[in-house]
Design a protein around this motif. Structure first.
Motif, mmCIF file in Angstrom:
data_model
loop_
_atom_site.group_PDB
_atom_site.id
_atom_site.type_symbol
_atom_site.label_atom_id
_atom_site.label_comp_id
_atom_site.label_asym_id
_atom_site.label_seq_id
_atom_site.Cartn_x
_atom_site.Cartn_y
_atom_site.Cartn_z
ATOM 1 N N GLU A 6 0.829 -1.205 0.000
ATOM 2 C CA GLU A 6 0.000 0.000 0.000
ATOM 3 C C GLU A 6 0.868 1.261 0.000
ATOM 4 N N LYS A 7 1.956 1.242 0.767
ATOM 5 C CA LYS A 7 2.875 2.379 0.804
ATOM 6 C C LYS A 7 3.515 2.605 -0.566
ATOM 7 N N ILE A 8 3.924 1.526 -1.206
ATOM 8 C CA ILE A 8 4.542 1.626 -2.526
ATOM 9 C C ILE A 8 3.534 2.156 -3.533
ATOM 10 N N GLN A 9 2.303 1.655 -3.469
ATOM 11 C CA GLN A 9 1.256 2.123 -4.377
ATOM 12 C C GLN A 9 1.002 3.612 -4.197
ATOM 13 N N LYS A 10 0.943 4.065 -2.945
ATOM 14 C CA LYS A 10 0.699 5.481 -2.648
ATOM 15 C C LYS A 10 1.834 6.346 -3.200
ATOM 16 N N GLU A 11 3.083 5.930 -2.985
ATOM 17 C CA GLU A 11 4.228 6.693 -3.480
ATOM 18 C C GLU A 11 4.262 6.702 -5.007
ATOM 19 N N SER A 12 3.909 5.591 -5.602
ATOM 20 C CA SER A 12 3.862 5.497 -7.055
ATOM 21 C C SER A 12 2.839 6.473 -7.625
#
Length: 68
Positions: A6-12
């Protein structure tokens, strides 16, 4: 609590917003979209089982061999 995915998706998504006007980013995104539509970005599959199942199978084989 947020998962790593979820963190990676948000940063992406943040980076995509920042780069939306960048022509190089648009070209790269279009390229990846074409590759995806052609089906050329399929995930790599592995034919070997995970390590924990190898030991289980070997153990089961030994148990079966001892019963013969």
């Amino acid at each position: 609590m947020e998962t790593l995915a979820e963190k990676i998706q948000k940063e992406s998504e943040k980076m995509e917003t920042v780069l939306k006007d960048d022509t190089h980013f648009k070209e790269l995104k279009d390229f990846y979209e074409k590759i995806r539509k052609l089906g050329l970005n399929s995930p790599i599959g592995y034919s070997i089982p995970p390590l924990d199942t190898i030991g289980k199978r070997l153990y089961q084989k030994d148990v079966v061999d001892h019963l013969k």
